[in-house]
Write a protein that holds these residues in place. Sequence first.
Motif, mmCIF file in Angstrom:
data_model
loop_
_atom_site.group_PDB
_atom_site.id
_atom_site.type_symbol
_atom_site.label_atom_id
_atom_site.label_comp_id
_atom_site.label_asym_id
_atom_site.label_seq_id
_atom_site.Cartn_x
_atom_site.Cartn_y
_atom_site.Cartn_z
ATOM 1 N N SER A 190 0.848 -1.187 0.000
ATOM 2 C CA SER A 190 0.000 0.000 0.000
ATOM 3 C C SER A 190 0.878 1.230 0.000
ATOM 4 C CB SER A 190 -0.915 0.014 1.223
ATOM 5 O OG SER A 190 -0.154 0.151 2.406
ATOM 6 N N TYR A 191 0.260 2.399 -0.182
ATOM 7 C CA TYR A 191 0.969 3.662 -0.148
ATOM 8 C C TYR A 191 1.148 4.119 1.301
ATOM 9 C CZ TYR A 191 0.082 4.087 -5.182
ATOM 10 O OH TYR A 191 0.030 3.892 -6.535
ATOM 11 N N GLN A 192 1.893 3.363 2.074
ATOM 12 C CA GLN A 192 2.176 3.684 3.477
ATOM 13 C C GLN A 192 0.901 3.812 4.305
ATOM 14 O OE1 GLN A 192 5.164 6.679 4.219
ATOM 15 N NE2 GLN A 192 6.187 6.264 2.290
ATOM 16 N N SER A 193 -0.136 3.089 3.934
ATOM 17 C CA SER A 193 -1.293 2.982 4.811
ATOM 18 C C SER A 193 -0.866 2.251 6.071
ATOM 19 C CB SER A 193 -2.421 2.212 4.117
ATOM 20 O OG SER A 193 -2.851 2.883 2.961
ATOM 21 N N MET A 194 -1.492 2.575 7.203
ATOM 22 C CA MET A 194 -1.077 1.934 8.439
ATOM 23 C C MET A 194 -2.168 1.981 9.489
ATOM 24 S SD MET A 194 1.770 4.493 10.133
ATOM 25 C CE MET A 194 2.963 3.894 8.939
ATOM 26 N N ILE A 195 -2.013 1.111 10.474
ATOM 27 C CA ILE A 195 -2.843 1.122 11.666
ATOM 28 C C ILE A 195 -2.015 1.706 12.793
ATOM 29 C CG2 ILE A 195 -4.125 -0.283 13.319
ATOM 30 C CD1 ILE A 195 -4.669 -2.266 11.120
ATOM 31 N N ASN A 196 -2.575 2.703 13.483
ATOM 32 C CA ASN A 196 -1.855 3.415 14.533
ATOM 33 C C ASN A 196 -2.467 3.115 15.896
ATOM 34 O OD1 ASN A 196 -0.068 5.230 12.806
ATOM 35 N ND2 ASN A 196 -2.088 5.742 12.014
ATOM 36 N N PHE A 197 -1.603 2.775 16.844
ATOM 37 C CA PHE A 197 -2.007 2.556 18.227
ATOM 38 C C PHE A 197 -1.341 3.615 19.099
ATOM 39 C CE2 PHE A 197 -2.602 -1.537 16.261
ATOM 40 C CZ PHE A 197 -3.741 -2.051 16.853
ATOM 41 N N SER A 198 -2.139 4.202 19.990
ATOM 42 C CA SER A 198 -1.611 5.201 20.910
ATOM 43 C C SER A 198 -2.078 4.896 22.326
ATOM 44 C CB SER A 198 -2.094 6.602 20.504
ATOM 45 O OG SER A 198 -1.728 7.568 21.473
ATOM 46 N N PHE A 199 -1.157 5.021 23.285
ATOM 47 C CA PHE A 199 -1.454 4.791 24.694
ATOM 48 C C PHE A 199 -1.135 6.067 25.468
ATOM 49 C CE2 PHE A 199 -0.024 0.909 22.672
ATOM 50 C CZ PHE A 199 -1.032 0.007 22.990
ATOM 51 N N GLU A 200 -2.038 6.426 26.367
ATOM 52 C CA GLU A 200 -1.890 7.662 27.129
ATOM 53 C C GLU A 200 -2.156 7.391 28.605
ATOM 54 O OE1 GLU A 200 -4.070 12.042 27.247
ATOM 55 O OE2 GLU A 200 -3.928 10.940 25.351
ATOM 56 N N PHE A 201 -1.242 7.866 29.442
ATOM 57 C CA PHE A 201 -1.373 7.690 30.888
ATOM 58 C C PHE A 201 -1.235 9.071 31.523
ATOM 59 C CE2 PHE A 201 0.813 4.130 28.911
ATOM 60 C CZ PHE A 201 0.015 3.050 29.278
ATOM 61 N N GLY A 202 -2.281 9.494 32.249
ATOM 62 C CA GLY A 202 -2.242 10.855 32.767
ATOM 63 C C GLY A 202 -2.998 11.031 34.062
ATOM 64 N N GLN A 203 -2.917 12.256 34.559
ATOM 65 C CA GLN A 203 -3.573 12.608 35.824
ATOM 66 C C GLN A 203 -4.012 14.059 35.767
ATOM 67 O OE1 GLN A 203 -1.781 11.342 39.665
ATOM 68 N NE2 GLN A 203 -1.852 13.497 40.225
ATOM 69 N N ARG A 204 -5.191 14.311 36.348
ATOM 70 C CA ARG A 204 -5.715 15.674 36.411
ATOM 71 C C ARG A 204 -6.345 15.895 37.778
ATOM 72 N NH1 ARG A 204 -10.079 18.319 32.271
ATOM 73 N NH2 ARG A 204 -11.245 16.434 32.800
ATOM 74 N N GLY A 205 -6.148 17.089 38.312
ATOM 75 C CA GLY A 205 -6.771 17.454 39.569
ATOM 76 C C GLY A 205 -6.001 16.998 40.787
ATOM 77 N N THR A 206 -6.632 17.136 41.960
ATOM 78 C CA THR A 206 -6.007 16.821 43.236
ATOM 79 C C THR A 206 -7.087 16.423 44.233
ATOM 80 O OG1 THR A 206 -4.716 17.755 45.066
ATOM 81 C CG2 THR A 206 -6.119 19.267 43.848
ATOM 82 N N THR A 207 -6.707 15.709 45.272
ATOM 83 C CA THR A 207 -7.669 15.318 46.310
ATOM 84 C C THR A 207 -7.757 16.352 47.427
ATOM 85 O OG1 THR A 207 -5.951 14.028 47.429
ATOM 86 C CG2 THR A 207 -7.352 12.866 45.855
#
Length: 425
Positions: free
Chosen positions: A379-396
């Motif tokens: 293919s013309y550089q067709s691809m399947i992309n996987f992304s993982f995100e680990f984050g935090q917002r706010g405070t207790t």
Amino acid sequence: MTKKSFTVLAFLLFSIIIVFRSSAQTITLSPYSRYGIGEMQYSGYAYQRSMGGIGQGLQSTTKLNFLNPASYATDTLTIFEMGVDGTYMKLTDENSSQKSKNGNLSYLSLGFPIIKQKWSLNIGFVPFSAVGYEIKERKLTPVTANYFYTGNGGVNRFYIGNGFKIGNNLSVGLNASYLFGAVNRIRRVEFEQSGYLNNRYTNTTTISDIHLDYGLQYRFDLREGYQLVAGISGSNSSKVNAKRSVLWENYVFRSASGDITSSRDTVQYTENEKGVINAPLNLTTGFFFSKENKWGAGLDFNYQDWSNYSSFGETDTLGNSFKFSIGGQITPDIKSQLYINRIEYRAGGYYHDGVLQVNGVSINDYGITAGFGFPLRKSYQSMINFSFEFGQRGTTSDNLVKESYTKLFIGITFNENWFQRLKYN
């Protein structure tokens, strides 16, 4: 346009219409979506999320980049982008915690050149904002009462973007978006003692208006295949047309279980009141430094001015926000016969000095990202992309909530050379 390209274009438009007709919303799980028009949604694609969300300096002939419409000018293939996402979130306060998860369609986009290397068009569907929360508070004075706050819905955008190349190195672009969607908010007060009327306040705000954002990129061609692309994009502060319906009523319970209510009287009723929402100034700048088909790294800086935000003349606890994003990718050997060497490996991170100011505390957001781009064979550089995100917002602290989240994004980039003229000897 070939029959094949017309079929896929029709499929994309049909998909967008179905999404529009069904009023599909990007659902969020955050109690902080209670403020403003909800939690502002990231509009980039899966491959960009795995690089911390950068996009101002990204140019590619095989991938779309909604974050800076000037990048469309480099499209030489017909490109279809589609993505889905899933979120697992843990909400924690000083006394308890709870877990939740959801999944959504993230985006649909189709880009193709009108005049190769000069003018390209991009159409699609991306999220704009989302609301999704359920909050309960119990107050003991002056009488014991339970306060319930719930919200759902959001705003999406259907857009048509154009990118133009001026000379060899300068590109400009414009996205014209149609914002549409509804945000529903309900506030209930229920008293535990007899002799008091419970009350419920329902506010439904419907948004329907045009939104414009612009972009500019300049490419510096350096020696030995190195490139530096600097970019800037944004939108001016604007007034977005909206309507709202309000129902404020007193009610009593008609069953011992408390699940059937009966309205006693109406305090306020307003239907389809016209008004405006003041959208903020949004400005992002950044760069991407790369060696062709080998590696690249970049940085984005975003500024949003929410200090003048209002909805139907009512303000909220919002302020100015800043966000830094950094990321990059590496491809060991794009021409290798060994598949593992043609995979794109990506990583990044971000820090967001949040727009929210709750109880005098700024709600900051930060995280790290990683991902892979798996090329599809033949293919013309067709691809399947996987992304993982680990984050935090706010405070207790200060009676607030901390969000710890893990997100998975899966995107497909499909390329075909549908607009090439065939030559016969």
